[in-house]
Enzyme design. Structure first.
Site, PDB file in Angstrom:
ATOM      1  CE  LYS A 259      69.261 -61.726 -76.221  1.00 39.59           C
ATOM      2  NZ  LYS A 259      68.248 -61.666 -77.306  1.00 39.59           N
ATOM      3  NE  ARG A 333      62.484 -70.363 -80.255  1.00 35.11           N
ATOM      4  CZ  ARG A 333      62.188 -69.566 -81.264  1.00 35.11           C
ATOM      5  NH1 ARG A 333      61.854 -70.061 -82.447  1.00 35.11           N
ATOM      6  NH2 ARG A 333      62.218 -68.258 -81.116  1.00 35.11           N
TER       7      ARG A 333
HETATM    8  N1  BES Z   1      65.100 -63.530 -74.480  1.00 36.16           N
HETATM    9  C1  BES Z   1      64.975 -63.257 -75.853  1.00 36.16           C
HETATM   10  C2  BES Z   1      63.688 -62.490 -76.205  1.00 36.16           C
HETATM   11  C3  BES Z   1      63.550 -61.101 -75.644  1.00 36.16           C
HETATM   12  C4  BES Z   1      63.885 -60.002 -76.403  1.00 36.16           C
HETATM   13  C5  BES Z   1      62.985 -60.888 -74.403  1.00 36.16           C
HETATM   14  C6  BES Z   1      63.710 -58.734 -75.891  1.00 36.16           C
HETATM   15  C7  BES Z   1      62.815 -59.628 -73.885  1.00 36.16           C
HETATM   16  C8  BES Z   1      63.170 -58.536 -74.646  1.00 36.16           C
HETATM   17  C9  BES Z   1      64.963 -64.546 -76.649  1.00 36.16           C
HETATM   18  O1  BES Z   1      65.702 -65.587 -76.126  1.00 36.16           O
HETATM   19  C10 BES Z   1      65.524 -64.232 -77.992  1.00 36.16           C
HETATM   20  O2  BES Z   1      66.633 -63.834 -78.054  1.00 36.16           O
HETATM   21  N2  BES Z   1      64.721 -64.414 -79.034  1.00 36.16           N
HETATM   22  C11 BES Z   1      65.123 -64.132 -80.353  1.00 36.16           C
HETATM   23  C12 BES Z   1      64.618 -65.248 -81.225  1.00 36.16           C
HETATM   24  C13 BES Z   1      65.172 -65.216 -82.630  1.00 36.16           C
HETATM   25  C14 BES Z   1      66.643 -65.552 -82.621  1.00 36.16           C
HETATM   26  C15 BES Z   1      64.409 -66.230 -83.429  1.00 36.16           C
HETATM   27  C16 BES Z   1      64.518 -62.796 -80.761  1.00 36.16           C
HETATM   28  O3  BES Z   1      63.388 -62.533 -80.424  1.00 36.16           O
HETATM   29  O4  BES Z   1      65.226 -62.015 -81.395  1.00 36.16           O
HETATM   30 ZN    ZN Z   2      67.749 -65.517 -76.736  1.00 36.35          ZN
END
Ligand code: BES
Ligand code: ZN
Ligand code: ZN
Length: 481
Positions: A259, A333
């Site tokens: 991230k 997931r």
């Molecule tokens: N934990 C994150 C989702 C998230 C984002 C929660 C902002 C709370 C606030 C999750 O694991 C994630 O990173 N999801 C990705 C999925 C993508 C790579 C398909 C996302 O939502 O960007």
């Molecule tokens: Zn994630």
């Protein structure tokens, strides 16, 4: 915590008191003088307000008039918000207790007011060295109202404890909350409730071939855990359990798909799903709900070392299905899928997931509601939506059409862990569904779990949104609401 206490006889009113009245004409006879009565009326007319304060120097009186908004759900929400405003006012008095005197309003409105006071009065001061000065002194709300009984008050106290518990876990930084610390912390808090707790360690997780949880954990120096909580009262209304599955990513760096920028800032909250489910089962057991509930909490952080999974890796899941990892940031997931196939062992009547699963859910509807999907559970979803209106943790149901499942088929494995950008919350849900064979509801709480700025009684930081929703749902299933 600020606890509620039901008064069985009319209290002495010449002390700090919140009067709840339908209308200024209802002012208890002889309570205020003509000047004060005039002031209350003028304030209500002039300032578009519903709360008037009268300071009598030895004590303060607050007069609260439920606003005339359409619909019960909005009325109660207004009560909670009023409670939040009042608790801030009262905290300046530095008194340990206050009386809520319901003169002529609905008992339910008063309960919502008190709920808003308790939840708005939550503080996370553990890391403030001046916590003693900052601490709100209020610890008891005494309620006098017709139409309330001790069981209702007890239930509200236990539920408020559950929301506090959820917020405490979510606000805790990962430096003090590894997967093991999370599991042990939960187990300790539940130890007095009659809930059976079992924590699977890494060896056990390996023997169960939970390939999703192990894959996410590969980049970490902390072992994963898989916690099983069981509340099985003898008088349960259901033979087959309701299973609550919560995402317990103690920190989400994104892994190799790291991230960037500020996207990592609040990722200590990525275990909100697990904290929520632990808190809900706590509330169910502490109030002795006659409903058989199990919580499954897979937990690990998602970090990077030279062993961490990379794009293109193919893993074998607990169910035996294979998954091609194409984005290491879609880790939630993977750990949930193992819990969902493990849940099949119990032949559940319903499985509900709660997870901060996708930014996509948060982008779609913001922080005002929970994104939900269902398979084979349309009736239960309807009930859940009603609960959502009651407690104002509202649900937006997304489509869950088969076409979305096509988008996560892999070229070389059974599934891939990401679909296209569009419909990201739904393809994540479809990924989970592939590991179920029972009625299934998925809640994506990415938008609601954390409040950047203070959001009334939801507070700042962890909100605990989802705890009141699911408790209310279980209470309805148990026939106790
Ligand atoms: N934990 C994150 C989702 C998230 C984002 C929660 C902002 C709370 C606030 C999750 O694991 C994630 O990173 N999801 C990705 C999925 C993508 C790579 C398909 C996302 O939502 O960007
Ligand atoms: Zn994630
Ligand atoms: Zn995550």
């Amino acid at each position: 915590m600020i606890t509620l206490d039901l008064l069985l006889s009319k209290p002495d009113l010449h002390t700090n008191t919140i009067f709840v009245l339908r209308h200024p004409d209802d002012l208890p006879a002889g309570l205020v003088n003509t000047e004060e009565a005039g002031y209350i009326r003028r304030s209500l007319e002039d300032k578009n307000t519903t709360t008037v304060e009268i300071n009598r120097y030895d004590y303060v009186w607050y007069f609260v008039f439920p606003a005339d908004v359409a619909g019960e759900s909005l009325q109660l929400e207004k009560a909670r918000k009023t409670g939040d405003i009042l608790v801030k006012e009262i905290s300046r008095l530095k008194v340990p207790e206050i009386t809520v005197y319901n003169h002529s309003a609905d008992a339910e409105w008063c309960m919502a007011l008190a709920e808003g006071m308790t939840l708005g009065g939550y503080q996370f001061l553990k890391y403030k060295t001046d916590r003693d000065e900052k601490l709100i002194r209020l610890n008891t709300i005494k309620i006098w109202s017709e139409g309330l009984n001790n069981r209702q008050i007890m239930m509200k106290n236990r539920l408020n404890e559950a929301v506090y518990m959820c917020r405490d876990f979510v606000n805790e930084p990962v430096i003090n909350l590894s997967a093991t610390q999370l599991a042990e912390g939960i187990s300790e808090l539940l130890s007095t409730t009659g809930i059976k707790t079992e924590i699977f360690n890494k060896k056990k997780i390996e023997s169960l071939k939970m390939g999703g949880l192990l894959a996410v954990n590969r980049g970490s120096s902390e072992p994963p855990t898989f916690t099983v909580l069981e509340w099985k009262p003898e008088n349960a209304v259901n033979e087959n359990p309701v299973i609550l599955v919560g995402k317990g990513v103690t920190f989400d760096t994104g892994g190799m798909n790291i991230k960037t920028g500020s996207f990592m800032d609040h990722m200590k909250t990525d275990m909100t799903g697990a904290a929520t489910m632990a808190s809900v089962i706590y509330a169910a057991a502490a109030t002795r709900l006659p409903v058989y509930v199990i919580a499954l909490l897979p937990a690990t952080d998602n970090r990077i070392n030279s062993d961490a999974v990379v794009s293109g890796d193919v893993i074998e899941m607990h169910s035996g299905k294979t998954v091609e990892i194409l984005n290491t940031d879609a880790e939630g997931r993977l750990i949930l899928a193992d819990a969902l196939s493990y849940a099949q062992n119990y032949n559940p009547m319903l499985v509900i997931t709660a997870a901060t699963l996708t930014g996509s859910a948060a982008r779609a509807i913001g922080r005002f509601g929970i994104v939900a999907m269902q398979a084979k559970a349309s009736e239960q979803m309807q009930l859940l939506k009603e609960c959502g209106e009651d407690v104002y943790e509202r649900i937006a149901e997304f489509p869950f059409w088969d076409e979305y499942a096509e988008l996560i088929k892999s070229d070389i494995a059974d599934l891939k862990n990401v679909g296209p950008l569009e419909g990201g919350a739904i393809t994540a849900g479809k990924f989970l569904e592939a590991f179920t064979n029972y009625p299934f509801i998925h809640l994506d709480i990415a938008g609601t779990s954390y409040a950047e700025k203070r959001d009334s009684y939801r507070n700042q930081g962890a909100t605990g949104t989802g705890v009141r929703l699911l408790f209310s749902f279980l209470a309805k299933v148990a026939g106790k609401a």
